[in-house]
Design a protein around this motif. Structure first.
Motif, PDB file in Angstrom:
ATOM      1  N   LEU A 173       0.852  -1.176   0.000  1.00  0.00           N
ATOM      2  CA  LEU A 173       0.000   0.000   0.000  1.00  0.00           C
ATOM      3  C   LEU A 173       0.890   1.228   0.000  1.00  0.00           C
ATOM      4  O   LEU A 173       1.105   1.855   1.031  1.00  0.00           O
ATOM      5  N   VAL A 174       1.446   1.566  -1.155  1.00  0.00           N
ATOM      6  CA  VAL A 174       2.327   2.723  -1.274  1.00  0.00           C
ATOM      7  C   VAL A 174       1.800   3.631  -2.370  1.00  0.00           C
ATOM      8  O   VAL A 174       1.035   3.215  -3.230  1.00  0.00           O
ATOM      9  N   ALA A 175       2.237   4.873  -2.322  1.00  0.00           N
ATOM     10  CA  ALA A 175       1.787   5.851  -3.305  1.00  0.00           C
ATOM     11  C   ALA A 175       2.989   6.541  -3.919  1.00  0.00           C
ATOM     12  O   ALA A 175       4.086   6.534  -3.351  1.00  0.00           O
ATOM     13  N   ALA A 176       2.783   7.146  -5.074  1.00  0.00           N
ATOM     14  CA  ALA A 176       3.838   7.928  -5.705  1.00  0.00           C
ATOM     15  C   ALA A 176       4.268   9.021  -4.733  1.00  0.00           C
ATOM     16  O   ALA A 176       3.457   9.597  -4.022  1.00  0.00           O
ATOM     17  N   GLY A 177       5.556   9.281  -4.674  1.00  0.00           N
ATOM     18  CA  GLY A 177       6.095  10.271  -3.752  1.00  0.00           C
ATOM     19  C   GLY A 177       6.656   9.665  -2.485  1.00  0.00           C
ATOM     20  O   GLY A 177       7.308  10.343  -1.703  1.00  0.00           O
ATOM     21  N   THR A 178       6.418   8.379  -2.252  1.00  0.00           N
ATOM     22  CA  THR A 178       6.946   7.689  -1.082  1.00  0.00           C
ATOM     23  C   THR A 178       8.452   7.525  -1.233  1.00  0.00           C
ATOM     24  O   THR A 178       8.940   7.183  -2.295  1.00  0.00           O
ATOM     25  N   VAL A 179       9.195   7.767  -0.164  1.00  0.00           N
ATOM     26  CA  VAL A 179      10.645   7.614  -0.199  1.00  0.00           C
ATOM     27  C   VAL A 179      11.001   6.150   0.012  1.00  0.00           C
ATOM     28  O   VAL A 179      10.578   5.531   0.980  1.00  0.00           O
ATOM     29  N   VAL A 180      11.770   5.605  -0.926  1.00  0.00           N
ATOM     30  CA  VAL A 180      12.256   4.227  -0.838  1.00  0.00           C
ATOM     31  C   VAL A 180      13.768   4.291  -0.681  1.00  0.00           C
ATOM     32  O   VAL A 180      14.448   4.896  -1.503  1.00  0.00           O
ATOM     33  N   SER A 181      14.295   3.702   0.392  1.00  0.00           N
ATOM     34  CA  SER A 181      15.733   3.679   0.631  1.00  0.00           C
ATOM     35  C   SER A 181      16.333   2.405   0.073  1.00  0.00           C
ATOM     36  O   SER A 181      15.720   1.338   0.155  1.00  0.00           O
ATOM     37  N   VAL A 182      17.533   2.520  -0.494  1.00  0.00           N
ATOM     38  CA  VAL A 182      18.249   1.366  -1.037  1.00  0.00           C
ATOM     39  C   VAL A 182      19.543   1.203  -0.260  1.00  0.00           C
ATOM     40  O   VAL A 182      20.316   2.147  -0.121  1.00  0.00           O
ATOM     41  N   THR A 183      19.758   0.001   0.271  1.00  0.00           N
ATOM     42  CA  THR A 183      20.974  -0.312   1.007  1.00  0.00           C
ATOM     43  C   THR A 183      21.680  -1.461   0.298  1.00  0.00           C
ATOM     44  O   THR A 183      21.065  -2.489   0.019  1.00  0.00           O
ATOM     45  N   VAL A 184      22.961  -1.276   0.011  1.00  0.00           N
ATOM     46  CA  VAL A 184      23.745  -2.319  -0.650  1.00  0.00           C
ATOM     47  C   VAL A 184      24.257  -3.280   0.409  1.00  0.00           C
ATOM     48  O   VAL A 184      24.839  -2.866   1.409  1.00  0.00           O
TER      49      VAL A 184
ATOM     50  N   LEU B  48      15.558  -2.918  -0.346  1.00  0.00           N
ATOM     51  CA  LEU B  48      14.675  -1.775  -0.522  1.00  0.00           C
ATOM     52  C   LEU B  48      13.854  -1.648   0.747  1.00  0.00           C
ATOM     53  O   LEU B  48      13.298  -2.640   1.236  1.00  0.00           O
ATOM     54  N   SER B  49      13.784  -0.442   1.304  1.00  0.00           N
ATOM     55  CA  SER B  49      13.031  -0.241   2.539  1.00  0.00           C
ATOM     56  C   SER B  49      12.265   1.075   2.514  1.00  0.00           C
ATOM     57  O   SER B  49      12.636   1.996   1.806  1.00  0.00           O
ATOM     58  N   MET B  50      11.183   1.103   3.262  1.00  0.00           N
ATOM     59  CA  MET B  50      10.372   2.300   3.461  1.00  0.00           C
ATOM     60  C   MET B  50      10.124   2.446   4.952  1.00  0.00           C
ATOM     61  O   MET B  50       9.753   1.464   5.610  1.00  0.00           O
ATOM     62  N   ALA B  51      10.315   3.631   5.464  1.00  0.00           N
ATOM     63  CA  ALA B  51      10.046   3.928   6.879  1.00  0.00           C
ATOM     64  C   ALA B  51      10.722   2.920   7.808  1.00  0.00           C
ATOM     65  O   ALA B  51      10.144   2.488   8.795  1.00  0.00           O
ATOM     66  N   GLY B  52      11.945   2.508   7.478  1.00  0.00           N
ATOM     67  CA  GLY B  52      12.700   1.607   8.331  1.00  0.00           C
ATOM     68  C   GLY B  52      12.341   0.142   8.228  1.00  0.00           C
ATOM     69  O   GLY B  52      12.912  -0.682   8.929  1.00  0.00           O
ATOM     70  N   GLU B  53      11.396  -0.213   7.355  1.00  0.00           N
ATOM     71  CA  GLU B  53      11.015  -1.617   7.183  1.00  0.00           C
ATOM     72  C   GLU B  53      11.455  -2.109   5.817  1.00  0.00           C
ATOM     73  O   GLU B  53      11.203  -1.458   4.802  1.00  0.00           O
ATOM     74  N   VAL B  54      12.113  -3.265   5.790  1.00  0.00           N
ATOM     75  CA  VAL B  54      12.584  -3.837   4.527  1.00  0.00           C
ATOM     76  C   VAL B  54      11.389  -4.331   3.727  1.00  0.00           C
ATOM     77  O   VAL B  54      10.532  -5.045   4.237  1.00  0.00           O
ATOM     78  N   ILE B  55      11.343  -3.914   2.447  1.00  0.00           N
ATOM     79  CA  ILE B  55      10.276  -4.339   1.541  1.00  0.00           C
ATOM     80  C   ILE B  55      10.696  -5.600   0.812  1.00  0.00           C
ATOM     81  O   ILE B  55       9.950  -6.555   0.712  1.00  0.00           O
ATOM     82  N   CYS B  56      11.923  -5.571   0.268  1.00  0.00           N
ATOM     83  CA  CYS B  56      12.374  -6.733  -0.488  1.00  0.00           C
ATOM     84  C   CYS B  56      13.889  -6.708  -0.644  1.00  0.00           C
ATOM     85  O   CYS B  56      14.536  -5.700  -0.393  1.00  0.00           O
ATOM     86  N   LEU B  57      14.419  -7.827  -1.054  1.00  0.00           N
ATOM     87  CA  LEU B  57      15.823  -7.979  -1.427  1.00  0.00           C
ATOM     88  C   LEU B  57      15.875  -8.185  -2.927  1.00  0.00           C
ATOM     89  O   LEU B  57      15.187  -9.065  -3.457  1.00  0.00           O
ATOM     90  N   VAL B  58      16.662  -7.360  -3.605  1.00  0.00           N
ATOM     91  CA  VAL B  58      16.905  -7.560  -5.036  1.00  0.00           C
ATOM     92  C   VAL B  58      18.278  -8.221  -5.116  1.00  0.00           C
ATOM     93  O   VAL B  58      19.297  -7.570  -4.901  1.00  0.00           O
ATOM     94  N   PRO B  59      18.317  -9.533  -5.387  1.00  0.00           N
ATOM     95  CA  PRO B  59      19.584 -10.256  -5.297  1.00  0.00           C
ATOM     96  C   PRO B  59      20.515  -9.981  -6.473  1.00  0.00           C
ATOM     97  O   PRO B  59      20.078  -9.769  -7.592  1.00  0.00           O
ATOM     98  N   ASN B  60      21.819  -9.974  -6.182  1.00  0.00           N
ATOM     99  CA  ASN B  60      22.820  -9.949  -7.246  1.00  0.00           C
ATOM    100  C   ASN B  60      23.185 -11.412  -7.538  1.00  0.00           C
ATOM    101  O   ASN B  60      22.476 -12.322  -7.112  1.00  0.00           O
TER     102      ASN B  60
END
Length: 80
Positions: A37-48, A55-67
């Motif tokens: 439940l996200v909307a355009a304009g939401t900040v998504v943080s990326v941590t390597v 990928l995380s929003m508001a301190g909660e991890v959404i998913c892992l994009v694997p290498n």
């Protein structure tokens, strides 16, 4: 996050990096798409991390994009 599109098959998020405008799109299907439940304009943080990108929003991890290393660690088996 620039845009979010939902359909019967899932959701597509269009992300744009603030520093240089680089864009990426992510497609989510199944339960992840229903729970997002996200909307355009939401900040998504990326941590390597060693296995890819978190990928995380508001301190909660959404998913892992694997290498390549992360993909080699993934395992899926149907349990009956």
């Amino acid at each position: 996050m620039v845009a979010v599109e939902s359909s019967a098959r899932g959701a597509v998020w269009l992300l744009r990096r603030a520093s240089d405008g680089a864009t990426a799109s992510l497609r989510f299907t199944g339960e992840v798409a229903a729970a997002s439940l996200v909307a355009a304009g939401t900040v998504v943080s990326v941590t390597v991390v060693t296995a890819g990108w978190l990928l995380s929003m508001a301190g909660e991890v959404i998913c892992l994009v694997p290498n390549a290393l992360g993909e080699s660690l993934l395992y899926n088996e149907r349990i009956r």
